[in-house]
Motif scaffolding. Structure first.
Motif, short mmCIF file in Angstrom:
data_model
loop_
_atom_site.label_atom_id
_atom_site.label_comp_id
_atom_site.label_asym_id
_atom_site.label_seq_id
_atom_site.Cartn_x
_atom_site.Cartn_y
_atom_site.Cartn_z
N LEU A 1 -14.25 14.26 -35.11
CA LEU A 1 -15.61 13.99 -34.63
C LEU A 1 -15.90 14.77 -33.35
CD1 LEU A 1 -15.75 10.17 -35.45
CD2 LEU A 1 -16.37 12.14 -36.87
N PRO A 2 -17.18 14.85 -32.95
CA PRO A 2 -17.57 15.76 -31.86
C PRO A 2 -16.75 15.64 -30.58
CG PRO A 2 -19.53 14.99 -32.97
CD PRO A 2 -18.38 14.25 -33.60
N LEU A 3 -16.40 14.43 -30.14
CA LEU A 3 -15.64 14.30 -28.89
C LEU A 3 -14.26 14.93 -29.03
CD1 LEU A 3 -15.59 13.20 -26.02
CD2 LEU A 3 -14.68 11.05 -26.93
N ASP A 4 -13.60 14.71 -30.17
CA ASP A 4 -12.29 15.31 -30.39
C ASP A 4 -12.39 16.82 -30.60
OD1 ASP A 4 -10.77 12.96 -30.17
OD2 ASP A 4 -11.26 12.39 -32.22
N VAL A 5 -13.48 17.26 -31.21
CA VAL A 5 -13.70 18.70 -31.34
C VAL A 5 -13.82 19.33 -29.96
CG1 VAL A 5 -15.33 20.48 -32.10
CG2 VAL A 5 -14.77 18.57 -33.61
N ALA A 6 -14.53 18.67 -29.05
CA ALA A 6 -14.68 19.21 -27.69
C ALA A 6 -13.31 19.32 -27.00
CB ALA A 6 -15.61 18.31 -26.87
N ARG A 7 -12.46 18.32 -27.18
CA ARG A 7 -11.11 18.37 -26.60
C ARG A 7 -10.32 19.55 -27.18
NH1 ARG A 7 -8.31 14.07 -24.81
NH2 ARG A 7 -6.70 14.37 -26.39
N GLN A 8 -10.38 19.68 -28.50
CA GLN A 8 -9.61 20.74 -29.15
C GLN A 8 -10.12 22.12 -28.76
OE1 GLN A 8 -8.44 19.94 -33.18
NE2 GLN A 8 -8.68 22.09 -33.79
N ARG A 9 -11.44 22.28 -28.72
CA ARG A 9 -11.99 23.59 -28.35
C ARG A 9 -11.66 23.95 -26.91
NH1 ARG A 9 -11.85 24.22 -32.91
NH2 ARG A 9 -13.58 24.36 -34.40
N TRP A 10 -11.69 22.96 -26.01
CA TRP A 10 -11.32 23.21 -24.61
C TRP A 10 -9.90 23.77 -24.54
CZ3 TRP A 10 -7.39 21.53 -21.45
CH2 TRP A 10 -7.55 21.73 -20.07
N LEU A 11 -9.00 23.15 -25.29
CA LEU A 11 -7.60 23.59 -25.28
C LEU A 11 -7.47 24.98 -25.91
CD1 LEU A 11 -4.56 21.39 -26.19
CD2 LEU A 11 -4.81 23.64 -27.21
N GLU A 12 -8.06 25.18 -27.07
CA GLU A 12 -7.92 26.46 -27.77
C GLU A 12 -8.52 27.61 -26.98
OE1 GLU A 12 -7.98 24.91 -32.43
OE2 GLU A 12 -9.82 25.64 -31.48
N ALA B 1 -0.40 15.07 -25.16
CA ALA B 1 0.52 15.13 -24.03
C ALA B 1 -0.14 15.53 -22.71
CB ALA B 1 1.67 16.10 -24.33
N ILE B 2 -1.37 16.09 -22.76
CA ILE B 2 -1.98 16.58 -21.54
C ILE B 2 -3.27 15.82 -21.26
CG2 ILE B 2 -1.02 18.88 -21.93
CD1 ILE B 2 -3.81 19.84 -22.71
N ALA B 3 -3.73 15.93 -20.04
CA ALA B 3 -4.99 15.31 -19.64
C ALA B 3 -6.11 16.35 -19.73
CB ALA B 3 -4.89 14.78 -18.22
N ILE B 4 -7.18 15.99 -20.41
CA ILE B 4 -8.34 16.87 -20.53
C ILE B 4 -9.35 16.47 -19.45
CG2 ILE B 4 -10.17 17.73 -22.04
CD1 ILE B 4 -7.46 18.40 -23.09
N PRO B 5 -9.83 17.40 -18.62
CA PRO B 5 -10.82 17.05 -17.60
C PRO B 5 -12.05 16.40 -18.22
CG PRO B 5 -10.01 19.30 -17.28
CD PRO B 5 -9.47 18.83 -18.60
N PRO B 6 -12.54 15.30 -17.63
CA PRO B 6 -13.72 14.63 -18.20
C PRO B 6 -14.91 15.56 -18.40
CG PRO B 6 -12.71 13.27 -16.49
CD PRO B 6 -12.01 14.60 -16.44
N ALA B 7 -15.07 16.51 -17.51
CA ALA B 7 -16.22 17.43 -17.64
C ALA B 7 -16.15 18.24 -18.93
CB ALA B 7 -16.27 18.36 -16.44
N GLU C 1 -2.18 19.20 -32.00
CA GLU C 1 -2.30 17.73 -31.91
C GLU C 1 -1.32 17.16 -30.90
OE1 GLU C 1 -3.81 18.62 -36.08
OE2 GLU C 1 -2.16 19.31 -34.84
N ALA C 2 -0.08 17.62 -30.94
CA ALA C 2 0.91 17.11 -30.00
C ALA C 2 0.54 17.47 -28.56
CB ALA C 2 2.30 17.68 -30.34
N LEU C 3 0.02 18.68 -28.38
CA LEU C 3 -0.37 19.11 -27.05
C LEU C 3 -1.53 18.27 -26.52
CD1 LEU C 3 0.46 21.22 -24.98
CD2 LEU C 3 -1.06 22.86 -26.09
N LEU C 4 -2.50 17.97 -27.38
CA LEU C 4 -3.64 17.15 -26.96
C LEU C 4 -3.19 15.75 -26.55
CD1 LEU C 4 -6.32 18.16 -29.61
CD2 LEU C 4 -6.46 18.55 -27.15
#
Length: 408
Positions: free
Chosen positions: A13-24, A315-321, A310-313
């Motif tokens: 879903l969009p929130l998880d997509v945002a997390r994944q795209r930030w990392l990638e 294990a790390i903290a994603i900035p709220p912004a 998935e494992a990396l997401l």
């Protein structure tokens, strides 16, 4: 009937997509800064391609029905596909080739592995056509820079050497070498304890051969009778001396796989969480793999690594912004059905710079409902459109509205 994703699949879903795209995106920027170029290989490959290197067991491949007789499967990893492409489609290109990817992969899982998940996301690199100290050091530095780009404060690098470990296994009788290797790969100390003397003690010593480079070097003294061990260990020490000290390094010469795939250094990256050390990346040198796919059997060295997204997401903290969905700047509202064409044209005019987000009001609401919708979505401007009059621009700010007429 309630329709659900297929077993082993999931919606992102969009929130998880945002997390994944930030990392990638951060990994991709690091890859590109080192001169790596993106490669995209097919999601579907022949089963022969996927299993040729011996690292993928056919039963783990999700097979699909093709139009021909040749068995096909969804890729369970990317290295085999990239190796095939490199020695066929990219044959004759100047070496070394620096390639990176970010893609989904598929494999059958058993037990409780990520809840029987069968689709995974990976991001990694392959450095093809280069060997030696400089190439190995580049890969380890690249891993460190990726972790730095993700603001990882604490990580552990577990380093082994498949060639050196094979040298340490060479004194064992041929029938025992495979057994010991399998025990090391499966962390099976109990079976090693059942080996006949004197092989039991040597196998257990190899099982425990990990620690700082200094500690491992001291314990290697009992293998002084094996030719080449000292020289190979000196090369490994030289490599580790080049790695920056941002990672906690453990040398583990018991680190092996159950298959003969890696030919040089192998490594894993672990990040501590509140409950465990989570494996987030792995890689190593594979100097024989590409020859399997090469039309003439020519040897092309390679080394690479992969991040398990998935494992990396986890294990790390994603900035709220990073998780804030981009908001629209404009809400364009046709006041009547006759004004729809004018509203579409006005919205397109606002989007011409390529960066402005514009929504078109699609349902009939009262002006107050329109304003409430815009405030809820944090849209600062409303353009009220008539078919035969200039747009009326309304700015929303802290509950107040400001109205102006825009000339056309």
């Amino acid at each position: 009937m309630v329709y659900q994703p297929a077993c082993g699949a999931r919606d992102i879903l969009p929130l998880d997509v945002a997390r994944q795209r930030w990392l990638e995106q951060r990994l991709e920027r690091v890859f590109q800064s080192w001169g790596y170029q993106e490669i995209i290989t097919p999601t579907i490959e022949t089963l022969a391609t996927l299993t040729a290197g011996g690292t993928v067991h056919p039963e783990t491949v999700i097979q699909v029905q093709g139009s021909g007789d040749e068995p096909l499967g969804l890729r369970p990893e990317l290295t085999a596909s990239i190796a095939r492409a490199a020695v066929t489609r990219m044959a004759g290109m100047q070496l070394p080739q620096r390639l990176y990817y970010k893609a989904n992969v598929f494999r059958r899982t058993t037990g409780a592995e990520l809840g029987n998940q069968q689709e995974f996301f990976q991001a990694g690199v392959e450095l093809l056509g280069a060997t030696g100290l400089a190439a190995d050091a580049e890969i380890l530095w690249l891993v460190q820079e990726c972790l730095g780009a993700l603001a990882v404060e604490e990580a552990y690098l577990l380093v082994g050497d498949a060639h050196l470990t094979q040298q340490l296994l060479s004194p064992f009788p041929a029938e025992l070498q495979k057994t010991v290797r399998q025990c090391l790969a499966n962390l099976d100390r109990v079976s090693l304890q059942a080996l006949p003397a004197p092989w039991r003690d040597r196998a257990l010593a190899l099982f425990d051969l990990r620690g700082t480079p200094r500690e491992v070097g001291e314990r290697l003294a009992q293998w002084s009778d094996v030719a080449g061990v000292a020289d190979r260990f000196a090369e490994l020490q030289q490599l580790l001396g080049l790695v920056a000290k941002s990672l906690s390094i453990t040398l583990d010469l018991s680190l092996v796989q159950s298959f003969d795939y890696y030919t040089g250094i192998i490594f894993e990256v672990l990040i501590p969480t509140e409950t465990e050390l989570r494996l987030v990346a792995q890689g190593g040198r594979y100097d024989q793999l590409l020859s399997i796919y090469h039309p003439d059997g020519a040897t092309v060295p390679g080394i690479g690594f992969v991040f398990n997204v998935e494992a990396l997401l986890q294990a790390i903290a994603i900035p709220p912004a990073a998780l804030l969905a981009p908001r629209s700047q404009w809400l364009v509202v046709p006041r009547t059905s006759n004004a729809l064409a004018a509203a579409l044209h006005h919205a397109q005019t606002l989007r011409l710079d390529g960066s402005t987000r514009v929504e078109l009001a699609l349902v009939d609401l009262t002006p107050e409902q329109i304003r409430a919708y815009a405030r809820d979505r944090q849209i600062p401007y409303i353009a009220w459109i008539e078919s035969d009059a200039p747009p009326q621009i309304e700015a929303l700010s802290d509950g107040a509205t400001y109205l102006q007429i825009q000339s056309v």
